[in-house]
Write a protein that holds these residues in place. Structure first.
Motif, PDB file in Angstrom:
ATOM      1  N   LEU A  15       0.336  -0.904  -0.226  1.00 31.24           N
ATOM      2  CA  LEU A  15      -0.355   0.148   0.261  1.00 31.24           C
ATOM      3  C   LEU A  15       0.511   1.350   0.104  1.00 31.24           C
ATOM      4  CD1 LEU A  15      -3.417   0.402   1.832  1.00 31.24           C
ATOM      5  CD2 LEU A  15      -1.475   2.430   2.825  1.00 31.24           C
ATOM      6  N   ILE A  16       1.985   0.792   0.959  1.00 26.68           N
ATOM      7  CA  ILE A  16       3.115   1.893   0.963  1.00 26.68           C
ATOM      8  C   ILE A  16       4.035   2.288  -0.477  1.00 26.68           C
ATOM      9  CG2 ILE A  16       5.496   3.628   2.151  1.00 26.68           C
ATOM     10  CD1 ILE A  16       2.981   3.404   3.922  1.00 26.68           C
ATOM     11  N   THR A  17       3.853   1.331  -1.070  1.00 27.98           N
ATOM     12  CA  THR A  17       4.497   1.319  -1.925  1.00 27.98           C
ATOM     13  C   THR A  17       4.142   1.527  -3.328  1.00 27.98           C
ATOM     14  OG1 THR A  17       4.765  -1.243  -2.677  1.00 27.98           O
ATOM     15  CG2 THR A  17       6.953  -0.172  -1.341  1.00 27.98           C
ATOM     16  N   THR A  18       2.037   1.610  -2.988  1.00 29.27           N
ATOM     17  CA  THR A  18       1.604   2.143  -4.149  1.00 29.27           C
ATOM     18  C   THR A  18       1.502   3.218  -5.118  1.00 29.27           C
ATOM     19  OG1 THR A  18       0.786  -0.830  -5.043  1.00 29.27           O
ATOM     20  CG2 THR A  18      -0.260   1.732  -5.758  1.00 29.27           C
ATOM     21  N   HIS A  19       1.628   4.051  -3.431  1.00 30.92           N
ATOM     22  CA  HIS A  19       1.306   5.395  -3.096  1.00 30.92           C
ATOM     23  C   HIS A  19       2.166   6.038  -3.842  1.00 30.92           C
ATOM     24  CE1 HIS A  19       1.592   8.734  -0.222  1.00 30.92           C
ATOM     25  NE2 HIS A  19       0.128   8.664  -1.110  1.00 30.92           N
ATOM     26  N   MET A  20       3.256   5.418  -3.552  1.00 30.50           N
ATOM     27  CA  MET A  20       4.502   6.525  -4.027  1.00 30.50           C
ATOM     28  C   MET A  20       5.446   6.179  -5.667  1.00 30.50           C
ATOM     29  SD  MET A  20       8.143   4.816  -1.008  1.00 30.50           S
ATOM     30  CE  MET A  20       7.195   3.126  -0.863  1.00 30.50           C
ATOM     31  N   THR A  21       4.749   5.349  -5.789  1.00 31.33           N
ATOM     32  CA  THR A  21       4.096   5.288  -7.129  1.00 31.33           C
ATOM     33  C   THR A  21       3.509   5.998  -7.633  1.00 31.33           C
ATOM     34  OG1 THR A  21       5.054   2.837  -7.195  1.00 31.33           O
ATOM     35  CG2 THR A  21       4.908   3.913  -9.073  1.00 31.33           C
ATOM     36  N   LEU A  22       2.208   5.885  -7.105  1.00 31.68           N
ATOM     37  CA  LEU A  22       1.038   6.841  -7.737  1.00 31.68           C
ATOM     38  C   LEU A  22       1.473   8.287  -7.569  1.00 31.68           C
ATOM     39  CD1 LEU A  22      -1.894   4.934  -6.420  1.00 31.68           C
ATOM     40  CD2 LEU A  22      -1.788   5.685  -9.256  1.00 31.68           C
ATOM     41  N   LYS A  23       2.183   9.203  -7.038  1.00 30.35           N
ATOM     42  CA  LYS A  23       2.494   9.907  -6.529  1.00 30.35           C
ATOM     43  C   LYS A  23       3.739  10.888  -7.616  1.00 30.35           C
ATOM     44  CE  LYS A  23       4.208  11.570  -3.014  1.00 30.35           C
ATOM     45  NZ  LYS A  23       5.343  11.753  -1.494  1.00 30.35           N
ATOM     46  N   SER A  24       4.473   9.526  -8.905  1.00 29.42           N
ATOM     47  CA  SER A  24       5.325   9.866  -9.654  1.00 29.42           C
ATOM     48  C   SER A  24       4.033  10.120 -10.906  1.00 29.42           C
ATOM     49  CB  SER A  24       6.623   9.715  -9.944  1.00 29.42           C
ATOM     50  OG  SER A  24       5.915   7.899 -10.620  1.00 29.42           O
ATOM     51  N   ILE A 161      10.086   7.816   3.607  1.00 28.33           N
ATOM     52  CA  ILE A 161       9.957   8.359   4.130  1.00 28.33           C
ATOM     53  C   ILE A 161       8.358   9.199   4.373  1.00 28.33           C
ATOM     54  CG2 ILE A 161      10.186   9.668   6.273  1.00 28.33           C
ATOM     55  CD1 ILE A 161      12.830   7.944   5.853  1.00 28.33           C
ATOM     56  N   GLU A 162       8.693   9.777   3.378  1.00 30.35           N
ATOM     57  CA  GLU A 162       7.085  10.972   2.549  1.00 30.35           C
ATOM     58  C   GLU A 162       6.643  10.390   3.008  1.00 30.35           C
ATOM     59  OE1 GLU A 162       9.093  14.162   0.854  1.00 30.35           O
ATOM     60  OE2 GLU A 162       8.511  13.521  -0.314  1.00 30.35           O
ATOM     61  N   SER A 163       6.153   9.214   1.964  1.00 31.85           N
ATOM     62  CA  SER A 163       4.748   8.182   1.854  1.00 31.85           C
ATOM     63  C   SER A 163       4.369   7.087   2.936  1.00 31.85           C
ATOM     64  CB  SER A 163       4.877   7.168   0.987  1.00 31.85           C
ATOM     65  OG  SER A 163       5.208   7.541  -0.245  1.00 31.85           O
ATOM     66  N   ILE A 164       5.485   7.332   3.974  1.00 28.83           N
ATOM     67  CA  ILE A 164       5.208   6.749   5.351  1.00 28.83           C
ATOM     68  C   ILE A 164       4.047   7.242   5.930  1.00 28.83           C
ATOM     69  CG2 ILE A 164       5.717   5.859   7.133  1.00 28.83           C
ATOM     70  CD1 ILE A 164       7.543   4.320   5.224  1.00 28.83           C
ATOM     71  N   SER A 165       4.770   8.460   5.965  1.00 27.45           N
ATOM     72  CA  SER A 165       4.271   9.525   6.739  1.00 27.45           C
ATOM     73  C   SER A 165       2.920  10.091   6.040  1.00 27.45           C
ATOM     74  CB  SER A 165       5.341  10.709   6.461  1.00 27.45           C
ATOM     75  OG  SER A 165       4.558  12.083   7.395  1.00 27.45           O
ATOM     76  N   GLU A 166       2.707  10.011   5.151  1.00 25.09           N
ATOM     77  CA  GLU A 166       1.199  11.320   4.230  1.00 25.09           C
ATOM     78  C   GLU A 166       0.570   9.764   5.014  1.00 25.09           C
ATOM     79  OE1 GLU A 166       3.669  13.070   0.831  1.00 25.09           O
ATOM     80  OE2 GLU A 166       2.343  11.886  -0.064  1.00 25.09           O
ATOM     81  N   VAL A 167       0.191   8.004   4.076  1.00 24.15           N
ATOM     82  CA  VAL A 167      -0.354   7.363   4.483  1.00 24.15           C
ATOM     83  C   VAL A 167      -0.662   7.341   6.073  1.00 24.15           C
ATOM     84  CG1 VAL A 167      -0.772   4.860   4.742  1.00 24.15           C
ATOM     85  CG2 VAL A 167      -0.106   6.285   2.795  1.00 24.15           C
ATOM     86  N   LYS A 168       0.001   7.283   6.902  1.00 16.50           N
ATOM     87  CA  LYS A 168      -0.343   7.620   8.593  1.00 16.50           C
ATOM     88  C   LYS A 168      -1.526   8.793   8.403  1.00 16.50           C
ATOM     89  CE  LYS A 168       3.824   5.383  10.639  1.00 16.50           C
ATOM     90  NZ  LYS A 168       4.231   5.541  12.194  1.00 16.50           N
ATOM     91  N   GLU A 169      -0.930   9.920   8.275  1.00 18.17           N
ATOM     92  CA  GLU A 169      -2.210  10.768   8.354  1.00 18.17           C
ATOM     93  C   GLU A 169      -3.161  10.755   7.783  1.00 18.17           C
ATOM     94  OE1 GLU A 169      -2.180  15.570   7.277  1.00 18.17           O
ATOM     95  OE2 GLU A 169      -0.351  14.487   7.014  1.00 18.17           O
ATOM     96  N   ILE A 170      -3.159  10.363   6.021  1.00 18.23           N
ATOM     97  CA  ILE A 170      -4.999   9.478   5.445  1.00 18.23           C
ATOM     98  C   ILE A 170      -5.599   9.003   6.191  1.00 18.23           C
ATOM     99  CG2 ILE A 170      -5.792   8.656   3.666  1.00 18.23           C
ATOM    100  CD1 ILE A 170      -2.989   9.563   1.947  1.00 18.23           C
ATOM    101  N   LEU A 171      -4.681   7.951   6.859  1.00 17.15           N
ATOM    102  CA  LEU A 171      -4.971   7.003   8.237  1.00 17.15           C
ATOM    103  C   LEU A 171      -5.599   7.871   9.415  1.00 17.15           C
ATOM    104  CD1 LEU A 171      -3.955   3.512   6.276  1.00 17.15           C
ATOM    105  CD2 LEU A 171      -5.696   4.925   6.602  1.00 17.15           C
ATOM    106  N   SER A 172      -5.479   8.782  10.093  1.00 14.11           N
ATOM    107  CA  SER A 172      -5.577   9.525  10.945  1.00 14.11           C
ATOM    108  C   SER A 172      -4.801   8.584  12.318  1.00 14.11           C
ATOM    109  CB  SER A 172      -7.124   9.480  11.320  1.00 14.11           C
ATOM    110  OG  SER A 172      -7.809  10.469  10.771  1.00 14.11           O
TER     111      SER A 172
END
Length: 725
Positions: A15-24, A161-172
């Motif tokens: 879920l994290i790695t996919t989130h990173m790829t989608l950002k690009s 690290i940025e994506s982990i932080s963003e996903v944590k924020e999204i999931l509250s």
């Protein structure tokens, strides 16, 4: 325009790695396919929680839940097979990707890997250049040869690290900042080729030791039955403090709960590196007793087990948590003894093999001793192949030959030749494999000219049946590489022509037209493009003073069968003494990188922020950003000098005779030389590396014909030689 992405397998770490790829990517909407394993219930609370996480992170138009094994078997449901307007496919499994690519041929395919899959799939990626973009997490820095190709993208630590932080924020998810006390995360390793019972016993011993030290152990398995297998073997009185955390390798739960653990204990480098690098959990490991546990050996399995040795060497032992006495040196010695000092007896030949050997003896009419000699086998292969091939017509103009470790012609010249010349040509690889040798000899005897950039005495230099042009993979004249004969030779300067004649025993003509691989160094657009690309991949290098350390493939003075990988330097001290604006980049020789892939002893640089192993990049790319180059007895200095970069030599403990070089090293080398391994001297060498007064003369002498047009002149020479046949 609606650019829709189909995401397949987006759960846990993916879920994290996919989130990173989608950002690009320029994606306007998504459809998610969340997969489950056969032992899981697709309607269970666990899967429903994964669906909820996926919904929050990606906001997809639709979420489809599918059986992962069914997808791998290419059993795709009609709902997945009939989607509309799919522009991107994001998946973590190459076999699944191929099926979806056939369903949606116009879509861009992006394959995302992490962990040990890096090693299996890089080769696949390099062979499928037009079909997909491959994204990799750098989870094996001391072990993996990171390829650098147009379709391979490496995800840097900052992005993770940025994506982990963003996903944590999204999931509250709120970070648990409570100080870890007595909670230990134990990562189970499921290695299917080890003796399961003995391997379980060893892991249970570690867990019991932690439990007896009043730790609460959170067990993270890979399958549903893992925890019960462990729990049933743990003493009853200790089981209350053993907690099951479910399966999957790195679940999202760990990203949320990372602050609750005092430490993590495991065996494999992927899990430990992920936890320490990205989740800030201190990691520890334990030694694996191999005798009786690891029996049916193969080269690939050997590599996997050697990674445990690497992990143990550079990771603290779990007994530092329990305050138990142990001898780490003795444990490392056990690993080394198992792999390097005890050669298992060879199996006796089967009846079929005996029959083949007997037949070959009769054909060669030689004694048993003669047949088994390397020289006899070599001559037999050449004689048989040449005899067969001479009856066939030479239907190919040029055969280009690379080695298995160094594909310079393919990487730096073949594309240009295909566009510039109408000659027919083929390309092949020479390795130790008997099939490759026979294939080469067959193709060589059907070609008018053999062009190579490597030294192969057996099949090329000493084979009188071929017409040979040696274009050598490096410019200049550095090391003496004596061979029996060479047809014709391409040199980088007219000044070194006499040296080339003597060094390579050239029977034909020396063409001082420049080295083909140097043309790119005169292309300012390419220089700017590669510089921008490497800064984009590694933004932390911008504004830094960069020292490039690129040692060659050299032998240790005390053990000439062992190559030096610069474990003699104290990288911890070097890291501490580098200034905030200084970075040391290390690029290993290709042969050293291949040894790292096989799991042999190399220096691990993954723990340093200012010392970075970028061996997966091309030398040219690294030179576009470097301030100075330090090497030993290596011709990489010539490439640096093409860009006016200062060069220096670090030659401590390098087993080479000065008489083996083409010039007086200590008098003529165009830069400072250091013969010690002290940190102070090495740092001084890096910082005081300025252009030497002999620099310009040395450059003109060795690189006088390199002007950016060497490939054009080389093509003309090849066409002239073919025309004479």
């Amino acid at each position: 325009m609606n650019r829709k992405a189909l995401i397949i397998g987006c759960r846990d770490l993916r879920l994290i790695t996919t989130h990173m790829t989608l950002k690009s990517l320029n994606v306007s909407s998504t459809i998610a396919c969340l997969t489950y394993m056969p032992h899981e219930d697709p309607h269970s609370e666990v899967i429903l929680e994964k669906v909820d996480q996926c919904q929050k992170v990606f906001s997809p138009e639709k979420i489809i839940v599918e059986n992962h094994v069914a997808l791998r078997s290419k059993q795709i449901s009609p709902e997945l097979a009939n989607l509309e307007e799919i522009s991107y496919i994001l998946v973590n499994d190459s076999s699944i990707a191929q099926k979806f690519k056939s369903l949606y041929p116009e879509a861009e395919t992006h394959i995302i890997f992490e962990g040990i899959l890096n090693l299996n799939n890089q080769t696949h990626a390099s062979q499928q250049l037009e079909q997909a973009t491959y994204h990799y997490l750098q989870l094996h820095p001391p072990l993996v040869h990171y390829l650098h190709a147009e379709n391979i993208k490496w995800i840097d630590d900052t992005t993770v690290i940025e994506s982990i932080s963003e996903v944590k924020e999204i999931l509250s998810c709120e970070n648990n900042q409570s100080k870890p006390d007595r909670s230990i995360l134990f990562i189970h390793s499921s290695i299917n080729f080890l003796n399961k019972q003995k391997f379980l016993i060893q892991q249970v011993a570690v867990i019991e030791s932690l439990l007896k030290s009043d730790f609460k152990v959170y067990y993270k398995g890979r399958d549903a039955c893992d925890f019960s297998d462990i729990q049933n073997r743990v003493q009853h009185s200790l089981r209350d403090n053993l907690v099951d955390m479910g399966d999957a390798s790195v679940p999202l739960e760990l990203l949320i709960r990372s602050g609750e653990f005092k430490a993590a204990v495991g065996l494999t480098s992927t899990s430990l590196y992920t936890l320490e690098k990205y989740l800030n959990i201190p990691t520890f490991t334990f030694p694996l007793t191999l005798k009786g546990t690891y029996t049916k050996r193969t080269p690939w399995r050997d590599f996997i087990v050697r990674t445990f040795c690497f992990t143990y060497k550079f990771t603290p032992d779990y007994r530092e948590l329990t305050n138990e006495a142990y001898d780490k040196f003795e444990q490392l010695k056990n690993y080394n003894d198992f792999f390097y000092h005890k050669n298992p007896a060879k199996k006796p030949p089967s009846k079929k093999q005996k029959k083949i050997i007997s037949g070959l003896r009769k054909i060669t009419a030689h004694t048993k001793k003669a047949y088994r000699s390397k020289e006899h086998r070599k001559n037999l292969i050449i004689a048989i192949t040449n005899k067969i091939s001479k009856r066939l017509q030479k239907n190919n103009d040029v055969l280009f030959v690379d080695s298995i470790n160094m594909k310079d012609i393919k990487n730096h010249y073949l594309d240009y030749f295909e566009k510039a010349s109408k000659l027919t040509h083929k390309h092949t690889i020479i390795s130790n494999d008997i099939i490759d040798k026979v294939k080469y000899l067959y193709m060589a005897n059907r070609s008018k000219l053999i062009v190579t950039s490597i030294n192969n005495k057996t099949l090329i230099d000493e084979n009188p049946a071929i017409q040979h042009l040696q274009i050598w993979h490096a410019p200049g004249a550095f090391k003496k590489i004596l061979v029996s004969r060479t047809g014709s030779f391409v040199a980088s300067s007219s000044a070194i022509t006499p040296t080339v004649y003597k060094n390579f025993n050239v029977q034909g003509k020396v063409y001082p037209i420049g080295t083909y691989s140097t043309d790119i160094y005169f292309n300012q657009d390419k220089i700017n493009e590669r510089r921008q690309s490497i800064y984009q991949d590694n933004p932390g290098l911008k504004g830094k003073k960069i020292y490039l350390f690129a040692p060659s493939y050299t032998k240790d003075k005390s053990d000439k069968n062992k190559p030096i990988v610069y474990t003699d330097l104290n990288y911890e001290q070097i890291s501490q003494q580098l200034h905030n604006d200084e970075v040391l980049i290390v690029k290993h020789h290709p042969s050293i990188i291949n040894r790292k892939i096989r799991g042999e002893e190399c220096t691990d640089l993954s723990y340093f922020n200012n010392i970075i192993d970028l061996s997966h990049y091309e030398l040219f790319d690294l030179l576009t950003i470097t301030n100075s180059l330090t090497t030993d007895y290596s011709s990489v200095i010539y490439y640096a000098m093409l860009l006016e970069i200062p060069v220096a030599a670090q030659i401590y403990n390098v087993a080479i005779n000065p008489n083996d070089l083409c010039f007086d090293f200590f008098s003529d080398f165009p830069g400072p030389i250091n013969q010690t391994n002290t940190t102070a001297d090495f740092i001084a060498l890096l910082r005081n590396n300025l252009k030497h007064d002999k620099y310009d003369h040395f450059k003109e002498q060795h690189l006088g014909s390199c002007d950016g047009n060497s490939r054009e002149r080389l093509t003309q020479v090849i066409e002239e030689l073919v025309a004479t046949q």
